[in-house]
Enzyme design. Structure first.
Site, mmCIF file in Angstrom:
data_model
loop_
_atom_site.group_PDB
_atom_site.id
_atom_site.type_symbol
_atom_site.label_atom_id
_atom_site.label_comp_id
_atom_site.label_asym_id
_atom_site.label_seq_id
_atom_site.Cartn_x
_atom_site.Cartn_y
_atom_site.Cartn_z
ATOM 1 N N CYS A 142 0.876 -0.972 -0.194
ATOM 2 C CA CYS A 142 0.194 -0.070 0.171
ATOM 3 C C CYS A 142 0.772 1.458 -0.092
ATOM 4 O O CYS A 142 1.698 1.464 0.883
ATOM 5 C CB CYS A 142 -0.839 -0.134 1.303
ATOM 6 S SG CYS A 142 -1.767 1.446 1.379
ATOM 7 N N HIS A 196 8.615 10.409 -3.343
ATOM 8 C CA HIS A 196 8.630 8.807 -3.226
ATOM 9 C C HIS A 196 7.553 8.006 -3.840
ATOM 10 O O HIS A 196 7.716 6.701 -4.302
ATOM 11 C CB HIS A 196 8.682 8.627 -1.612
ATOM 12 C CG HIS A 196 9.797 8.232 -0.991
ATOM 13 N ND1 HIS A 196 10.895 9.108 -0.476
ATOM 14 C CD2 HIS A 196 10.511 6.983 -1.002
ATOM 15 C CE1 HIS A 196 11.829 8.323 -0.093
ATOM 16 N NE2 HIS A 196 11.692 7.075 -0.234
HETATM 17 C C1 DLZ Z 1 9.766 5.157 2.099
HETATM 18 C C2 DLZ Z 1 8.660 4.828 1.950
HETATM 19 C C3 DLZ Z 1 7.672 5.809 1.768
HETATM 20 C C4 DLZ Z 1 7.708 7.184 1.750
HETATM 21 N N1 DLZ Z 1 6.160 5.458 1.716
HETATM 22 C C5 DLZ Z 1 5.820 4.006 1.553
HETATM 23 C C6 DLZ Z 1 4.328 3.780 1.346
HETATM 24 O O1 DLZ Z 1 3.551 4.515 1.360
HETATM 25 N N2 DLZ Z 1 4.346 2.471 1.094
HETATM 26 C C7 DLZ Z 1 5.385 1.320 1.232
HETATM 27 O O2 DLZ Z 1 5.100 0.199 1.067
HETATM 28 N N3 DLZ Z 1 6.561 1.629 1.436
HETATM 29 C C8 DLZ Z 1 6.913 3.138 1.460
HETATM 30 N N4 DLZ Z 1 8.265 3.331 1.772
HETATM 31 C C9 DLZ Z 1 9.181 2.393 1.814
HETATM 32 C C10 DLZ Z 1 9.663 1.884 0.396
HETATM 33 O O3 DLZ Z 1 8.564 1.032 -0.068
HETATM 34 C C11 DLZ Z 1 10.967 0.949 0.663
HETATM 35 O O4 DLZ Z 1 10.815 -0.055 1.881
HETATM 36 C C12 DLZ Z 1 12.179 1.965 1.102
HETATM 37 O O5 DLZ Z 1 12.250 3.116 0.295
HETATM 38 C C13 DLZ Z 1 13.712 1.229 1.201
HETATM 39 O O6 DLZ Z 1 13.833 0.554 -0.029
#
Ligand code: DLZ
Length: 161
Positions: free
Chosen positions: A87, A95
């Site tokens: 999600c 990002h």
């Molecule tokens: C860093 C990040 C951000 C800002 N938002 C989400 C998100 O809304 N949903 C999600 O599953 N993961 C997010 N992440 C983490 C990234 O998927 C990832 O785990 C990191 O950038 C490390 O590679």
């Protein structure tokens, strides 16, 4: 256009999942949502005949890691289909775009590389409420939809090969 309820489908159109093996990879980010999606996927697979012991469920830190987690399951388990659950909620930075691009392209590549269904069970929403609505809320559960898609794709492959 009205948004479809993700848990509504034609029961008769879903083949039996008996004997099929599944992997589910779940992102830990937004776990209130991804946990509910994973539960929906699990319940739906079992409802259609899959054995709980034939479902391997693993976690990865975030949605960006889902394709590699899926590849691990393809390499090291006997899963016929792998459901990727995440999600991503729009924030103040870019990002969102990078994570969505990464998981979309990664999932597409996995499908073709392994000749195996990797199902895109990822919510990409503007708000948390929109995600909750689709994780067992008023618009159903995307995990149910992902499970039905996985079963149908395994059955299609079995029919043709
Ligand atoms: C860093 C990040 C951000 C800002 N938002 C989400 C998100 O809304 N949903 C999600 O599953 N993961 C997010 N992440 C983490 C990234 O998927 C990832 O785990 C990191 O950038 C490390 O590679």
């Amino acid at each position: 256009m009205a948004t479809k309820n993700l848990s509504e489908y034609d029961l008769a159109s879903v083949p039996s999942a008996e004997g099929m093996k599944f992997g589910i990879v779940v992102a830990e980010w937004n776990y209130e949502i991804t946990g509910a999606l994973a539960q929906g996927a699990m319940d739906t697979l079992i409802k259609h005949g899959a054995n709980e012991s034939d479902i391997t469920l693993k976690h990865v830190p975030g949605t960006f890691e889902l394709p590699l987690g899926g590849q691990f399951l393809a390499e090291y388990t006997h899963a016929d289909a792998i459901i990727l659950i995440g999600c991503v909620i729009q924030g103040d930075t870019r990002h969102f775009d990078f994570i969505c691009d990464g998981v979309t392209q990664g999932t597409t590549q996995l499908n073709l590389k392994y000749n195996k269904p990797f199902i895109f069970g990822v919510l990409t929403t503007n708000t948390e409420q929109q995600a909750l609505d689709r994780a067992g809320g008023r618009l159903g559960n995307k995990g149910d939809e992902a499970a039905v898609t996985a079963i149908k794709m395994v059955a299609l492959k079995d029919e043709l090969k």
